[in-house]
Design a protein around this motif. Sequence first.
Motif, PDB file in Angstrom:
ATOM      1  N   ASP A  73     -58.410   9.965  20.591  1.00 52.81           N
ATOM      2  CA  ASP A  73     -57.493   9.613  21.518  1.00 52.81           C
ATOM      3  C   ASP A  73     -57.583   8.614  22.379  1.00 52.81           C
ATOM      4  O   ASP A  73     -58.586   8.163  22.566  1.00 52.81           O
ATOM      5  N   SER A  74     -56.579   8.104  22.951  1.00 56.56           N
ATOM      6  CA  SER A  74     -56.517   6.788  23.673  1.00 56.56           C
ATOM      7  C   SER A  74     -57.516   6.840  24.848  1.00 56.56           C
ATOM      8  O   SER A  74     -58.171   5.977  25.220  1.00 56.56           O
ATOM      9  N   GLU A  75     -57.668   8.017  25.398  1.00 59.40           N
ATOM     10  CA  GLU A  75     -58.334   8.094  26.744  1.00 59.40           C
ATOM     11  C   GLU A  75     -59.888   8.082  26.422  1.00 59.40           C
ATOM     12  O   GLU A  75     -60.548   7.501  26.866  1.00 59.40           O
ATOM     13  N   LEU A  76     -60.355   8.927  25.462  1.00 57.70           N
ATOM     14  CA  LEU A  76     -61.602   9.051  24.902  1.00 57.70           C
ATOM     15  C   LEU A  76     -61.934   7.384  24.513  1.00 57.70           C
ATOM     16  O   LEU A  76     -63.008   6.904  24.493  1.00 57.70           O
ATOM     17  N   LYS A  77     -61.013   6.575  23.821  1.00 54.56           N
ATOM     18  CA  LYS A  77     -61.454   5.408  23.173  1.00 54.56           C
ATOM     19  C   LYS A  77     -61.748   4.502  24.537  1.00 54.56           C
ATOM     20  O   LYS A  77     -62.819   3.903  24.660  1.00 54.56           O
ATOM     21  N   LEU A  78     -61.107   4.463  25.871  1.00 52.55           N
ATOM     22  CA  LEU A  78     -61.230   3.863  27.114  1.00 52.55           C
ATOM     23  C   LEU A  78     -62.580   4.067  27.399  1.00 52.55           C
ATOM     24  O   LEU A  78     -63.311   3.444  28.096  1.00 52.55           O
ATOM     25  N   TYR A  79     -63.050   5.437  27.512  1.00 53.61           N
ATOM     26  CA  TYR A  79     -64.369   5.745  27.968  1.00 53.61           C
ATOM     27  C   TYR A  79     -65.303   5.327  27.114  1.00 53.61           C
ATOM     28  O   TYR A  79     -66.538   5.012  27.842  1.00 53.61           O
TER      29      TYR A  79
END
Length: 408
Positions: A73-79
């Motif tokens: 998911d995009s949020e985990l990618k950002l982190y």
Amino acid sequence: MIKKLSEIERERGLFDRKHDLNSVMPIVREIITSVKKRGDDALREYTLKFDSVRLDEIEVSEEEKESARASVDSELKLYIEEALSRIRNFHHRQKKAAWIERFAEGMYIGELYRPFEAVGAYVPAAYFSTALMCVTPAKVAGVRDIIVCSPPGKKGNLEPPTLYAAELAGATRIFKVGGAQAIAALAFGTESIPKVEKIVGPGNLYVTAAKMLVREYVEIDFPAGPSEVLIIADASANPDFVAADMLAQAEHGINSRAVLITDSRRIAEEVEREIGSDSERETQNWIILASNIEECIEFANMYAPEHLAIMVSNPLEVLKQIKNAGSVFIGDYTPVAAGDYATGANHVLPTAGYARIFSGLDVAHFMHRITVQHMDKSALERLRDVVVRLSRAEGMERHAHSIEVRFR
């Protein structure tokens, strides 16, 4: 659970951390021999035996990489990207540049730093943070081929975040093999997995034992795993924070150890109450009562923990006296978990007391150093008598001749 420091030396379970490694050596030796002889066939056999997975393809395909990129998911990618940025920044500071200096008239001496061509990084199942920690310094060092091995899940694929993180950090090839068999494959090479020059990364007892056994054939970083923490706390410490850090360490697995040493009985009792109901494994958690902070420091230097947390009123004074630790975490708001993921410092650290002689994973682990020397004739002439006399004193006449012949 609380024990006095004077009583603790009899506790083999706390001090004999290398005993655990020795206990698995026979089976690990057998696995290594089999992989060395039978290559991919042995890898498939052990993956089926230990991971309950029947492998068709050992190497991760481009389709699997694309699927992983799409499924995280995009949020985990950002982190993950934020953590990678911090890790990369920290490790860039470690990289040494070549240098050469004039040491005397006509004499120049210096050093070159060259990366290894091929290294193997072992990443425990689902530990995408370890992919970042192992691959990033290798990439910063300039390693050409960074080979990642990680155990497959029940469906025969790597966890998408692990695959995404490894590729993002710069892995060149990724394989769905774990355990001692992966270490053997990296050490000797198989039909699918190339032989490397050095193997890094943490793992369970079997992985760590395998790394130690193959060191005759390939370099390793150091024994890394199972994980451990030692906390030095005085009466000013927050017992909730101490207990939380101990329980977090136990989360790594049944062989992990969390040790508190304190000169405050109140802190010891409050921490014991806090972890008593939540801990399923009493052998993992140790609380030691010392007479004073000096005894706590002495014990820490003897124990040489992977992670050392200092939660006292004057932590910098304690830090000045620490000699042996993989990484030190100072104060109430520097939990080990922060370093595990995102401060930027590396979380691959020596365990089982090896912090006495090894340092944590860094850029230097992926490079070798070459000294460079240059002299003109006048500089050599000024050294002539020194070298000739010393050579002859050791009975090395031809060494002396190699100097004299240049002045005939």
